[in-house]
Design an enzyme around this catalytic site. Structure first.
Site, PDB file in Angstrom:
ATOM      1  N   LYS A  40     -52.517 -31.003   0.976  1.00 44.72           N
ATOM      2  CA  LYS A  40     -51.563 -29.987   1.437  1.00 44.72           C
ATOM      3  C   LYS A  40     -50.720 -30.536   2.585  1.00 44.72           C
ATOM      4  O   LYS A  40     -51.032 -31.575   3.164  1.00 44.72           O
ATOM      5  CB  LYS A  40     -52.316 -28.728   1.877  1.00 44.72           C
ATOM      6  CG  LYS A  40     -53.274 -28.957   3.036  1.00 44.72           C
ATOM      7  CD  LYS A  40     -54.051 -27.698   3.381  1.00 44.72           C
ATOM      8  CE  LYS A  40     -55.000 -27.964   4.548  1.00 44.72           C
ATOM      9  NZ  LYS A  40     -55.727 -26.757   4.971  1.00 44.72           N
ATOM     10  N   ARG A 138     -60.623 -15.297   7.481  1.00 40.45           N
ATOM     11  CA  ARG A 138     -59.277 -15.584   6.994  1.00 40.45           C
ATOM     12  C   ARG A 138     -59.102 -14.891   5.640  1.00 40.45           C
ATOM     13  O   ARG A 138     -58.847 -13.701   5.597  1.00 40.45           O
ATOM     14  CB  ARG A 138     -59.056 -17.101   6.930  1.00 40.45           C
ATOM     15  CG  ARG A 138     -57.617 -17.533   6.843  1.00 40.45           C
ATOM     16  CD  ARG A 138     -57.437 -18.996   7.235  1.00 40.45           C
ATOM     17  NE  ARG A 138     -58.199 -19.929   6.414  1.00 40.45           N
ATOM     18  CZ  ARG A 138     -58.178 -21.261   6.595  1.00 40.45           C
ATOM     19  NH1 ARG A 138     -57.437 -21.785   7.560  1.00 40.45           N
ATOM     20  NH2 ARG A 138     -58.882 -22.055   5.812  1.00 40.45           N
ATOM     21  N   TYR A 267     -33.555 -35.094  31.089  1.00 35.75           N
ATOM     22  CA  TYR A 267     -33.184 -33.728  31.447  1.00 35.75           C
ATOM     23  C   TYR A 267     -34.000 -33.216  32.626  1.00 35.75           C
ATOM     24  O   TYR A 267     -35.218 -33.395  32.683  1.00 35.75           O
ATOM     25  CB  TYR A 267     -33.397 -32.785  30.250  1.00 35.75           C
ATOM     26  CG  TYR A 267     -32.424 -33.004  29.120  1.00 35.75           C
ATOM     27  CD1 TYR A 267     -31.086 -32.666  29.258  1.00 35.75           C
ATOM     28  CD2 TYR A 267     -32.847 -33.543  27.911  1.00 35.75           C
ATOM     29  CE1 TYR A 267     -30.187 -32.858  28.220  1.00 35.75           C
ATOM     30  CE2 TYR A 267     -31.959 -33.742  26.860  1.00 35.75           C
ATOM     31  CZ  TYR A 267     -30.628 -33.392  27.024  1.00 35.75           C
ATOM     32  OH  TYR A 267     -29.743 -33.589  25.989  1.00 35.75           O
ATOM     33  N   MET A 315     -34.713 -34.398  22.303  1.00 38.91           N
ATOM     34  CA  MET A 315     -34.763 -34.091  20.879  1.00 38.91           C
ATOM     35  C   MET A 315     -34.777 -35.361  20.034  1.00 38.91           C
ATOM     36  O   MET A 315     -35.520 -35.456  19.048  1.00 38.91           O
ATOM     37  CB  MET A 315     -33.575 -33.215  20.471  1.00 38.91           C
ATOM     38  CG  MET A 315     -33.592 -32.822  19.003  1.00 38.91           C
ATOM     39  SD  MET A 315     -32.159 -31.851  18.499  1.00 38.91           S
ATOM     40  CE  MET A 315     -32.489 -30.309  19.359  1.00 38.91           C
TER      41      MET A 315
END
EC number: 5.1.1.1
Length: 379
Positions: A40, A138, A267, A315
């Site tokens: 997955k 769950r 930053y 980023m």
């Protein structure tokens, strides 16, 4: 076009390490226990199609995904082994289960009835696995309701209960008492079904942590996930196991400059140099999956030595201090996760600094980071 050429940030996936880890699972369990390899989340960020094909060639009997759409991707890539969808499936997704021959995990009566109607419509018998919630909180039917639930589903003419499963919530913890409680609840369900002579071919409960620390819980099949990728579920496991990390994450220095004392970096100028410093810029950032929380505390490897991150992770870029590392040049290879020389930074190391788990680190490496595959089986 080769993405590797266009971007100097990439992840190397060593498929021989994947095969080694799979063989470690087989060695623990022996030949009588089936393996359903969990792929997955794009094979935990490693790239699902090359990983799944390697695991099938290595001998996995089945594959597991979280959502039907992941199973569709595997089928469209030509994978024909049984594929189980581990998560709950909504009515809008039922058709995919039939069209692509995916095995659903069932814990609701409404789901079983709906699947039975669809199976009758298509004139097929649909295999399902029943989920028992022994303590995860769950999805799944609760233990005290499980025997009656199985009995009801077993009476449906177009449903075949192929499997019964549960999931351990704390098998990777030092305190194993809760896992034993879950096991006892699951065994009680199995005993109740035996009394009714309801035979379910495949019983399974073990995730990676349980495979390593609870061999006797293997039953008919196990579900290795994180361990296949060479990562341990936690540092609290009792038993040791030799695993090889499959993923290495690399980048290159794209800019290098010397700055005077008192220079703010990144930053917010959260780091200010206190000496003449050599600062290198790397073309990787939090958009690629490198945790921003490692601003001013993460490290990378340059020329076999650790270099600290200076300032905030941006980023798309990170700045590092290479003042103490001689002969650094633009274009030098930098290791974010992996080994260089005698030094190593693991996904677990990064996770601990980021106050998370290694699963999240590798799953979080974004799709704009190209994956390069090495040592494929058969070439």
């Amino acid at each position: 076009m080769n993405k590797r050429i266009t971007r100097p940030t990439w992840a190397e996936i060593d498929l021989s390490c994947l095969q080694f880890n799979f063989n470690q699972v087989k060695e623990i369990l022996g030949s009588n226990v089936k393996i359903m390899s969990v792929v997955k989340a794009d094979a935990y960020g490693h790239g699902v199609i090359p990983v799944a094909k390697t695991l099938v060639e290595a001998g996995t009997q089945r594959l597991a995904v979280a959502i039907p759409e992941e199973g569709v991707e595997l089928r469209e890539a030509g994978l024909s082994v049984p594929i189980q969808v581990l998560g709950e499936v909504l009515p809008s997704q039922y058709e995919l289960l039939f069209k692509y021959d995916l095995i659903p995990t069932v814990g609701r009566e409404e789901t079983a009835l709906s699947l039975n109607r669809l199976a009758a419509k298509y004139n097929v018998v649909k295999k399902v696995h029943i989920k028992v919630d022994t303590g995860m909180g769950r999805i799944g039917v609760r233990p005290r309701e499980a025997v009656g639930f199985v009995k009801k589903v077993n009476s449906l003419s177009n449903i075949k209960i192929e499997g019964l499963m549960t999931h351990f919530a704390s098998a990777d913890e030092r305190d194993k008492s809760y896992t034993y409680e879950q096991w006892d609840k699951f065994k009680q369900v199995l005993d109740g079904l035996n009394k009714l002579r309801i035979d379910i071919p495949i019983k399974h409960s073990s995730n990676s942590a349980a495979i390593i620390d609870f061999k006797k819980f293997g039953l008919d099949m196990v579900r290795p996930g994180i361990m296949l990728y060479g990562l341990k579920p936690s540092r609290d496991l009792i038993n040791n196991i030799d695993l090889k990390p499959v993923l290495t994450w690399k980048t290159r220095i794209v800019y290098l400059k010397e700055v005077p004392p008192g220079t703010g970096i990144s930053y917010g100028t959260t780091y200010v140099t206190n000496r003449k410093s050599k600062i290198a810029t790397l073309p990787v950032g939090y958009a690629d999956g490198y945790p921003r929380i490692l601003s001013n505390q993460g490290q990378v490897l340059v020329r076999g030595r650790k270099a600290p991150i200076r300032g905030r992770v941006c980023m798309d870029q990170i700045m590092i201090d290479v003042t103490e590392i001689p002969d650094v040049r633009v274009g030098d290879e930098v290791v974010l996760i992996g080994e260089q020389g005698t030094q190593k930074i693991s996904a677990t190391d990064i996770a601990e600094k980021a106050d998370t788990i290694n699963y999240e680190i590798v799953c979080g490496i974004s799709q704009r980071v190209p994956r390069e595959y090495k040592n494929k089986i058969g070439g």
